[in-house]
Design an enzyme around this catalytic site. Sequence first.
Site, PDB file in Angstrom:
ATOM      1  N   PRO A 776       0.823  -1.219   0.000  1.00  0.00           N
ATOM      2  CA  PRO A 776       0.000   0.000   0.000  1.00  0.00           C
ATOM      3  C   PRO A 776       0.848   1.257   0.000  1.00  0.00           C
ATOM      4  O   PRO A 776       1.977   1.279   0.515  1.00  0.00           O
ATOM      5  CB  PRO A 776      -0.755  -0.119   1.320  1.00  0.00           C
ATOM      6  CG  PRO A 776       0.211  -0.833   2.221  1.00  0.00           C
ATOM      7  CD  PRO A 776       0.973  -1.793   1.349  1.00  0.00           C
ATOM      8  N   PHE A 794       4.713   4.521   2.314  1.00  0.00           N
ATOM      9  CA  PHE A 794       4.775   3.311   1.489  1.00  0.00           C
ATOM     10  C   PHE A 794       5.309   2.139   2.295  1.00  0.00           C
ATOM     11  O   PHE A 794       6.260   2.274   3.067  1.00  0.00           O
ATOM     12  CB  PHE A 794       5.683   3.570   0.280  1.00  0.00           C
ATOM     13  CG  PHE A 794       6.019   2.352  -0.531  1.00  0.00           C
ATOM     14  CD1 PHE A 794       5.027   1.603  -1.142  1.00  0.00           C
ATOM     15  CD2 PHE A 794       7.344   1.953  -0.680  1.00  0.00           C
ATOM     16  CE1 PHE A 794       5.347   0.474  -1.897  1.00  0.00           C
ATOM     17  CE2 PHE A 794       7.676   0.830  -1.427  1.00  0.00           C
ATOM     18  CZ  PHE A 794       6.668   0.090  -2.032  1.00  0.00           C
ATOM     19  N   HIS A 795       4.712   0.960   2.081  1.00  0.00           N
ATOM     20  CA  HIS A 795       5.162  -0.295   2.685  1.00  0.00           C
ATOM     21  C   HIS A 795       5.422  -1.289   1.566  1.00  0.00           C
ATOM     22  O   HIS A 795       4.499  -1.763   0.914  1.00  0.00           O
ATOM     23  CB  HIS A 795       4.106  -0.848   3.650  1.00  0.00           C
ATOM     24  CG  HIS A 795       4.582  -2.037   4.451  1.00  0.00           C
ATOM     25  ND1 HIS A 795       5.081  -3.180   3.888  1.00  0.00           N
ATOM     26  CD2 HIS A 795       4.618  -2.241   5.792  1.00  0.00           C
ATOM     27  CE1 HIS A 795       5.408  -4.049   4.834  1.00  0.00           C
ATOM     28  NE2 HIS A 795       5.137  -3.505   5.998  1.00  0.00           N
ATOM     29  N   SER A 796       6.697  -1.615   1.355  1.00  0.00           N
ATOM     30  CA  SER A 796       7.063  -2.555   0.297  1.00  0.00           C
ATOM     31  C   SER A 796       6.675  -3.984   0.670  1.00  0.00           C
ATOM     32  O   SER A 796       6.423  -4.297   1.840  1.00  0.00           O
ATOM     33  CB  SER A 796       8.581  -2.482   0.060  1.00  0.00           C
ATOM     34  OG  SER A 796       8.984  -3.446  -0.886  1.00  0.00           O
TER      35      SER A 796
END
Length: 940
Positions: A776, A794-796
């Site tokens: 997300p 941001f979350h990878s």
Amino acid sequence: MKGKSGETAVTPRTVFQVNGVWIAHAHSICAGSAFFVALLVGCYLHFHKIVQNEYFGYPQEWFPSVSATIGDRYPERSFYQLLIALTAGPRFLLLLFTYILTAREGAKAPLWLVLVGVIRTFTCGGWTYVTSTDDHDWHDIFMISYMVLTIPWTALRIALTPAGKALQWRKWTATAFFTTIAPLIYFFIQHKVKRVPGAYTIYAFLEWALIVFDIAFDAGAMYDFEGLQLNVVDTTGKLRNSSVGFLKESTQTTPEDKRIPSVASFVVSTINYFLYWSVLTSLGLVIWYFPLWYMGISGYEALLLSIVATFLLVIPPFRRLLVALPQIAWLGNALGIAAGYVLAPSDRVLVVGAGAAFGAISFAIQTYSAAHRPAGFSAANGAAFVLGLLLSAVAKMYLWTNNPIWPIMNENNGGFVRVGVTVAIFAALFTNVGEPTPSTAVKANRESSILSGLGLGAVVFIFQTYFSDGSTLPLWVWEGYPVRGPTPLPHGLVTIAVVALGLYAGLAYRNILSTKYLLFAHLATAVLCLFKHWFGYAGGLVLGAYTGAVAPSLLEAAGRHTPWRSFGIGMLVVVLFMLAETWTVAYAFVPGGPALRERTWAVMVAHQVCLTAGVINAKRVRLDTATRAAGRGLAKVLRLTMAGITIVLALGSLVTYQRLQHVVPAPVHPEEKLLTAGIWTIHFGLDNDMWAAEVRMRDLIRDAELDVIGLLESDTQRTIGGHRDITQRIAEELGFYADYGPGPNKHTWGAALLSRFPILNSTHHLMPSPVGELAPAIHATLDVYGTPVDIVVFHSGQEEDVEDRRLQTLGVSTIMRNAVNPTILLSYLVTKPHEGNYNTYVSEFSGMHDIDPSDDWDRWCEYILYKGIKRTGYARISRSTITDTELQVGKFVVGEPPSYENARIEESAVPVGRQFPQMFRGDGVRGHRYHVFDEPRYFA
């Protein structure tokens, strides 16, 4: 008419009359309240002192013994002694009526029974008024005498009881009483001789169980005394003008009146169901803690099956015991709340599982009993079930989406566990005995127990998934700023109100089961699934109203069957739905996960199919309206339901109003035009010891003087998260605008944004993820001192999916490349500095720069990048035990030329308003300190 003396003869006249059953009830109420009022007062005033014994105290011991509660301290001792004194009146009347019932010419056993009863009553007075602190020896002598006399009292009373309900009741309660003595002795030895920590707490529970069973045994007199009556007769005419009338013959309870649910029973049922929902909604939450740490299946997931303990009702003696004594199961449900006293997470989750098991059994037997009584009782049970859910939603609204009696709550984070346990005990003890009466039952006819179970499971799952928290629906349809739809506050209250009004409509208009309404509910579910903003929310409201309307009928349909079948199947359906809902987002970590990857729509179709099966199966209940009492019963349930709805909405309105008075957002250092930004992976708001972490998070965010923060692993709006919103409390108490980020139907682990600056616009993104977990992102534009500044949170994806992370890197870098405003990335990148994908994030393509590219060797996940804005400082603050990841903080200044030079300067050269807080130097505070390089870094 005159007698021989010429005086007028007086016809005897009854001026006061009470049914014998009230003697039994008065005895139970006085005796029960004596002990449990003392327990309530003692826990409230002297909890740590009354759980202390000669070897251990809190937290090893966390529940007081009977003697410590009633005899050690003022004022609980006085409450107990006063109320137990009031028990003497009904006690001696109970003995008198018992003798009248059992006396036979030439029989000596009834006389012995009463004699034993009288002596036993005096020994009770002995250990009541001579406490262990007054004279330990005499206290024990009276207590032992009382226990010894219990044997002949029990044996004689059972021997003199004819076959019937009373005999069955006494056999079960006596068996429970004497069976409890063996483990009581065992744990006393474990405590006294072996000095095992916690053994005395278990002993205390068993000791309280003996009290319950002892009182319950004598409560069996309610069956004996139904045909007896106590009259006060005026034989002289002196009371001809007496106005006593509250229990006159004209107002005596009749068999017809027993067809009408009482106000007290309705209130107690609603409270019990509030507690049931509180335990059920906590089960997935505490289980979820373990796979978080294992990063996969932990084994504790099997505890979800605790709610299918309803299958145990297939054992006839077990079922008969719990139907006759529903108090036992409701007391078991209280374990799920008392679990808040258990410190070790592995032990706490087991206690919650036990509580949830008893809760499911309580739900089954209460509904079964109600369905086999006149129609008003079943309607009242359904109404209480829904009102209990809505009360739990209001309680969660009060504590910013945390239920105050959940086992993740304690005194430090706003929990009311002590109050919850006390209320649970009282509600359990005052639960009415719902003895089924087949003569008044509505027969199941050709209804299917399987279809009834499917419908029941759908109702429970729909309620838990969408309506156990008022903020869930608004966040399902939330798409970011500007606001284009409902928000958790105040529209959470609207959600609760619509479900409540649906309940009332379902009780008032029984044709709610017709096909046209069912089809409309399906259409509304599709709208919720496919649309956002107000339109999607409207679909959710219709689903809530319909589910509230049909719930009483579907519960009654399930109750018309043997409970182990319909409720066993129903709870199994709930378990399967919980797993399916989790699999839609956790597909990368569970076996067979890809089959349900991002398929929330499939779960929604499935629960609507099950709901359809239940509705079609549940024939319209043919209400027994042949008697006036039956009609009065249903009318009374409607009045009680409306009163309950009014109370729920009044409480919700008060909470909503109070919460709307929150802090107005404002930056911390406007004089410096400073923007302090942080990134933190918060691990779903549970700290390392499985306590809700919002309060500790709030305090660190406040002390770090953050203006903007990105929160990752923050989506808790699903069953395994407890349907919570971590952003609400922090935002309201510290003054932030909040963007929850992609909602629970977007199948991510969550990314949220909090900003003290107005959010002009925010867009939610799902980065490309062909194999692994969804990544997300939030791209928001803030008004920072009149300058638009872009923030990207941001979350990878996970480390194993290399191609996913490459595509996600390119996607986020493109967003940053296209940003025309000064930009800050707050992120979780899963890469080492200067290696691999790092060189795409930090590159000419993206235009972004690392906040500290020098020798920050410990970075792996969290990064702060920037462009077009002046960076002045960077720090890493340790997490203490809040989560598994630190808080990283960057300081930026608006209105000055951006600088990408990495030359560091001393703190003394930095204006005070731009410095990091001093409190985190050295050992820091509350376990938070500057670490890795042990101090903040400042840049020219």
